[in-house]
Enzyme design. Sequence first.
Site, mmCIF file in Angstrom:
data_model
loop_
_atom_site.group_PDB
_atom_site.id
_atom_site.type_symbol
_atom_site.label_atom_id
_atom_site.label_comp_id
_atom_site.label_asym_id
_atom_site.label_seq_id
_atom_site.Cartn_x
_atom_site.Cartn_y
_atom_site.Cartn_z
ATOM 1 C CG HIS A 165 44.813 40.270 48.253
ATOM 2 N ND1 HIS A 165 43.815 39.377 48.516
ATOM 3 C CD2 HIS A 165 44.700 40.581 46.939
ATOM 4 C CE1 HIS A 165 43.129 39.132 47.423
ATOM 5 N NE2 HIS A 165 43.639 39.855 46.441
ATOM 6 C CG ASP A 175 46.492 45.764 41.154
ATOM 7 O OD1 ASP A 175 45.722 45.387 42.050
ATOM 8 O OD2 ASP A 175 46.210 45.697 39.952
#
Length: 435
Positions: free
Chosen positions: A311, A369
């Site tokens: 991320h 996700d």
Amino acid sequence: MSSRTTGSVTVTLDGTNRSASLPLLSGSLGPSVVDIRKLYNELGIFTYDPGYGATASCESRITYIDGDAGVLLYRGYPIEQLAEQSDFIEVAYLLMYGELPTKAQLAEFERGVTLHTMVHEQIRRFYDGFRRDAHPMAVMCGVVGAMSAFYHDSLDINDPEQRRIAAFRLVAKVPTIAAWAYKYALGQPFMYPRNDLKYAENFLYMLNAVPAEEYRVNPVLARAMDRILVLHADHEQNASTSTVRLAGSTGANPYACIAAGIAALWGPAHGGANEAVLKMLSEIGHPKNIPAFIEKVKDRNSNVKLMGFGHRVYKNFDPRAKIMQRTCHEVLAELGIKDEPLLDLAMELERIALSDDYFISRKLYPNVDFYSGIILKAMGIPTSMFTVIFAVARTVGWVSQWKEMIEDPSQRIGRPRQVYSGPTQRDYVPLGNRG
Ligand code: SDX
């Protein structure tokens, strides 16, 4: 807005006596920012930050992330508390208006959303223009953008009442539009929203019901969907939210801005990652293949990423991933799915990755996700709809950020600069003289 000057930063051009003193601005949480707005006028230089990894594009009071600590706050409330104690419609109110609603405010807001869930009947005709096997995200981009062709009474972004109506219409109608994209792909009749169902329950009803028989939404799955929507509702200035803000800064109407956000979210590096995780797990196939896959990821020339990991901001666990993993176990238990090979594979992949220095040294952890696709698949939702569900949830975040930008007196049209390294000026060479 309420950031304040807490100091200054001096930039000096080496080899010259030229320097500029730039204000240091601080908000309520997180790093201070150096205000570079007068840098070009004073020193004739720009800053350079491709990907905007160290650049604040705006001042916002909506969502805060501490990537090192794995903290996510919506209007100051920790995501863990909202996921456990709140629900999507209350979180939508919080994101849009900044405070938790009273009982009366919540009832009025929920009623307002409920009464906007139907779409103009002619919008149904747009679907017929798509191939049945069109990706539902393509349908979402098209139909949401086309809302500006129907709702002429809420296009004036300078009218607060029209902004309010547009916001309600977008939050209320995206589940209907999304469910109809799914039904269109199946070749099944569209199901109209029901005013007696709550937001997530209504969405699952429109996805799964058929006119031929009564359909009752499993309350555990409705709660799981509601939590997935809460977890995906907003996330600071991510790529799709920045797209919505940039489009909105030109004065484009809200439906066009949200359609732009949907398009940006579609990419596998962003909202498309949940679909890519399922594809990756299916390709790995069995835990025995994990070591070879990890080696491929570590080979820079392979261009293979561990989807659902990493991320730009989180350099610790994405707090949403932990809640998602817990929800995954709840849904599988409720559905009586004792051993879901994909979940076992995902957990083994996570275990191996988190013990491998390649991922540890790069601070790569599971993000939102990594597990969401497994839940959605267990709920019977096809992978092509995963990012659509992300878009349904994120619409309230996009609308809230768009509203904040429009109402910010300091906002201007977004227009980044560049460092140019192309040809210097040269004269045109007529075709006959080019050899
Ligand atoms: C979302 O911004 C948001 O807030 C987004 C989001 C939201 O709610 O809006 O949180 C939703 O988009 C979550 C992210 C979903 N995407 C994925 O899961 C796709 C896989 N992840 C990567 O593509 C990547 O991690 C990104 C795109 C998420 C972040 O990209 P960055 O910031 O460019 O990655 P980085 O600078 O942190 O990478 C550092 C290193 C690099 O290697 P080196 O050049 O140092 O050798 O880590 C590597 C990267 O190549 N790396 C990965 C990796 N992610 C980064 N290597 C393997 N697998 C990965 N997933």
